[in-house]
Design an enzyme around this catalytic site. Structure first.
Site, PDB file in Angstrom:
ATOM      1  N   CYS A  34       0.833  -1.208   0.000  1.00  0.00           N
ATOM      2  CA  CYS A  34       0.000   0.000   0.000  1.00  0.00           C
ATOM      3  C   CYS A  34       0.863   1.251   0.000  1.00  0.00           C
ATOM      4  O   CYS A  34       2.061   1.200   0.273  1.00  0.00           O
ATOM      5  CB  CYS A  34      -0.887   0.049   1.253  1.00  0.00           C
ATOM      6  SG  CYS A  34      -1.918  -1.402   1.519  1.00  0.00           S
ATOM      7  N   ASP A 441      19.385  37.593 -11.494  1.00  0.00           N
ATOM      8  CA  ASP A 441      18.109  37.819 -12.161  1.00  0.00           C
ATOM      9  C   ASP A 441      17.423  39.060 -11.579  1.00  0.00           C
ATOM     10  O   ASP A 441      17.407  39.266 -10.356  1.00  0.00           O
ATOM     11  CB  ASP A 441      17.208  36.586 -11.970  1.00  0.00           C
ATOM     12  CG  ASP A 441      15.869  36.744 -12.639  1.00  0.00           C
ATOM     13  OD1 ASP A 441      15.800  36.512 -13.858  1.00  0.00           O
ATOM     14  OD2 ASP A 441      14.899  37.096 -11.944  1.00  0.00           O
TER      15      ASP A 441
END
Length: 494
Positions: A34, A441
């Site tokens: 599971c 940037d």
């Protein structure tokens, strides 16, 4: 994670979905494996075993749970975070290399022998490349059985099985049900077709929390006409695939990402899904990012207010690198104009039936041969684009899913016309490096100034500097931070 038994037991007792895909639980009393969040009753500790992959659980003799469907869990973030050989191998297998080229092809891309690759994967993830690819095929088959009305023969071969016999045997072994039985349990929609494409509707799970605003906003705001478009509340784009091509329409929803995929060759479905998951960074670990960046006195309030921001990545590293160079030192609108010219001139025309999608982005080889009239910007950048395109086309530079990030950075940085900003942007969005940092940037500088951050201390954000970048970008009043018309989407400056 799977070796920390106490942590795993705690996760399954809490049914914590954050660990779905990170490890799998095999229950010896039932023979079932599971995902950690399975709603079934928590098994006794003495009856559980933990595995790093679904393939490892299957190799140990467990079959998939019919309630939690472990094969549909988000992928493990570990394979994106890590840059070692095992992680590169897992990304290549997920992209379909073993199905297309076999184990020798995988080994060649990694620079190892097939026996070494087999040993590395068996020791690290509990299963070899063939078993991992087999698990991938089984999950693809189940998806097609439940989501389409394709004939069983078509499902088998589309999933990568060599024969109906191996298809039937694998599905029965993994899911304890025949293909016909799996199909009978679901209510399928008719599989539409048009323009030479077969369409499949899917929900792509995303590890929670998932904040879609900046990732969708970035893709929409920087979309190149012909290759991408935004209308009817969805982001659309074309896909160049190892066999044929495709289109995809994506929109966020409460249950994950709604995706409609159209493919000329349905066998490319798992590869297309893998690339779309990378595009939207769906297998990220937002809890780890929030825990780390949330402690920063400046970023913390933003991270806690909008947990789960993702990195806008790419379906193709080569395409992304060329687009980054097209966008050097120009506005978003100018970069779109340059990209549209390149696509119209040397992109591959395709019929999609979707408004605005007319071409595939050019291959590196085609981009390298684009005429000067198409590349209407300074000659120095034109030559940079051609050098990059030629290096990609000749195989001298690898920016694919299995690329060595260190080597790719080094090679990019050594190319004339490629500066630090370009290297870090390609590393972040093309190579998927969670710790890339384009510190020069303008958006990063603006965000840092707004918060009063001294970027000399950015090492404190390691190993999640790419995600710190997303939060800094969100402080800029720009369209990349919002999805048009999305009610819960806003930038941090609002």
């Amino acid at each position: 994670m799977h070796t920390d038994e106490a942590a795993c037991l705690s996760a399954i007792r809490a049914k914590d979905a954050r660990f779905d895909g990170v490890f799998y639980t095999g229950v010896t009393s039932t023979g079932i494996y599971c995902r950690p969040s399975c709603p079934a009753r928590t098994p006794q500790a003495c009856n559980v075993r933990f595995y790093p992959t679904a393939a490892a659980a299957q190799a140990a003799g467990f079959r998939a749970c019919k309630r939690c469907l472990p094969g549909a869990a988000p992928g493990s973030p570990e394979w994106d975070i890590r840059g070692d050989t095992v992680a590169r191998a897992m990304r290549l297998i997920d992209d379909g290399v073993v199905d297309r080229e076999g184990v020798p092809g995988l080994a060649a891309k990694l620079g190892y022998s097939p026996r070494q690759v087999q040993r590395l994967l068996a020791c690290s993830v509990g299963a070899g490349p063939v078993a991992l690819a087999r698990t991938r095929r089984a999950h693809t088959a189940r998806t097609l059985l439940e989501a389409t009305d394709l004939r069983l023969t078509d499902v088998a071969f589309a999933s990568g099985f060599a024969s109906l016999r191996s298809f039937n045997a694998t599905i029965t072994e993994v899911y304890a049900a025949t293909p016909s039985q799996l199909r009978a349990r679901t209510r399928r929609r008719p599989t539409p077709a048009g323009e030479g494409l077969t369409f499949v509707d899917l929900i792509l799970p995303a590890r929670a929390p998932f904040c879609p605003c900046n990732v969708f906003g970035h893709l929409i705001a920087t979309a190149i006409p012909g290759v991408e478009s935004f209308h009817d509340g969805a982001y659309h784009r074309t896909l160049r695939l190892p066999v044929g091509h495709g289109v995809v329409s994506l929109r966020p929803s409460n249950s994950g990402i709604q995706a409609r995929l159209g493919l000329t060759d349905i066998s490319q479905l798992p590869t297309a899904i893998s690339r779309i998951r990378r595009l939207l960074d769906l297998d990220a670990d937002p809890s780890a990012v929030t825990e780390h960046l949330g402690r920063d006195p400046h970023l913390g309030p933003l991270v806690h207010a909008h947990p789960g921001r993702r990195i806008p990545r790419s379906v193709d590293g080569d395409e992304l690198a060329l687009r980054i160079v097209l966008g050097q030192q120009v506005s978003t609108a100018a970069a779109q104009t340059h990209g549209a010219r390149l696509v119209a001139a040397v992109g591959t025309p395709v019929d999609t039936g979707i408004d605005g999608l007319t071409h595939l982005f050019p291959t590196p080889d085609a981009a390298a041969e684009a005429p000067d009239s198409t590349l209407a910007f300074p000659d120095a950048r034109r030559q940079t684009l051609r050098r990059l395109a030629r290096a990609l086309a000749d195989g001298e530079l690898d920016l694919g899913v299995g690329a060595d990030r260190h080597d790719a950075r080094r090679q990019l940085g050594s190319m004339r016309g490629i500066g630090l900003w370009t290297v870090e942007m390609v590393a972040m969005r093309g190579l998927g490096d969670p710790d890339a940092f384009p510190g020069t940037d303008l958006g990063v500088l603006h965000g840092a100034a707004t918060l009063g951050i001294d970027l000399a201390g950015h090492d404190a954000w390691r190993p999640w500097r790419s995600y710190a970048t997303q939060y800094l970008w969100a402080l800029t009043p720009h369209a990349v931070n919002t999805i048009p018309g999305h009610p819960g989407c806003r930038s941090e400056i609002q």
